[in-house]
Scaffold this motif. Structure first.
Motif, short mmCIF file in Angstrom:
data_model
loop_
_atom_site.label_atom_id
_atom_site.label_comp_id
_atom_site.label_asym_id
_atom_site.label_seq_id
_atom_site.Cartn_x
_atom_site.Cartn_y
_atom_site.Cartn_z
N UNK A 1 0.86 -1.28 0.02
CA UNK A 1 0.23 -0.01 -0.02
C UNK A 1 0.84 1.26 0.07
N UNK A 2 1.97 1.17 0.74
CA UNK A 2 3.04 2.34 0.54
C UNK A 2 3.51 2.57 -0.77
N UNK A 3 3.82 1.49 -1.24
CA UNK A 3 4.57 1.61 -2.67
C UNK A 3 3.58 1.88 -3.72
N UNK A 4 2.42 1.39 -3.74
CA UNK A 4 1.37 1.34 -5.09
C UNK A 4 0.22 1.90 -4.63
N UNK A 5 -0.10 1.94 -3.43
CA UNK A 5 -1.57 2.66 -3.15
C UNK A 5 -2.54 1.52 -3.18
N UNK A 6 -2.12 0.28 -3.44
CA UNK A 6 -3.20 -0.89 -3.53
C UNK A 6 -3.52 -1.40 -2.14
N UNK A 7 -4.91 -1.17 -1.70
CA UNK A 7 -5.02 -1.41 -0.32
C UNK A 7 -5.69 -2.89 0.08
N UNK A 8 -5.87 -3.67 -1.20
CA UNK A 8 -6.68 -4.92 -1.23
C UNK A 8 -6.14 -5.85 -0.28
N UNK A 9 -4.91 -5.93 -0.23
CA UNK A 9 -4.22 -6.97 0.57
C UNK A 9 -4.79 -7.07 2.28
N UNK A 10 -4.80 -5.86 2.61
CA UNK A 10 -5.32 -5.60 3.98
C UNK A 10 -6.56 -6.52 4.36
#
Length: 99
Positions: A32-41
């Protein structure tokens, strides 16, 4: 050296899903820090909840691993909501400036 009642109740096995949920939470934070993709949370939160249930039923160790994963996953979810609100306001402001 005698074991305490808590140590006897907990057993000696570590819950593998609790460890996996912590790893997922760490990966989710990094991604999420590197790409802004939060789905793995979401996966970290689901794995954390399931592992807490397993720990309770099987009397395994790793409760704090699951709790840290849950806190990290929910923290990322809150950060994602805040960033979406902030981004939406900026897009609306930009649209007003153009139109």
């Amino acid at each position: 050296m005698e074991l305490s009642a808590l140590q006897l109740r907990q057993g000696t096995r570590w819950n593998r899903l609790a460890l996996a949920s912590l790893v997922l939470a760490a990966l989710a934070t990094t991604i999420s820090i590197l790409t802004g993709i939060w789905a793995l949370a979401v996966l970290a939160v689901v794995a954390g909840h399931v592992s807490l249930g397993e720990i309770w039923l099987k009397e395994e160790r790793g409760r704090w691993l699951a709790i840290v994963a849950l806190l990290t996953g929910y923290g990322l979810a809150v950060a994602a909501l805040i960033s979406m609100v902030f981004f939406t306001e900026k897009v609306e402001l930009f649209a007003q400036l153009l139109g």
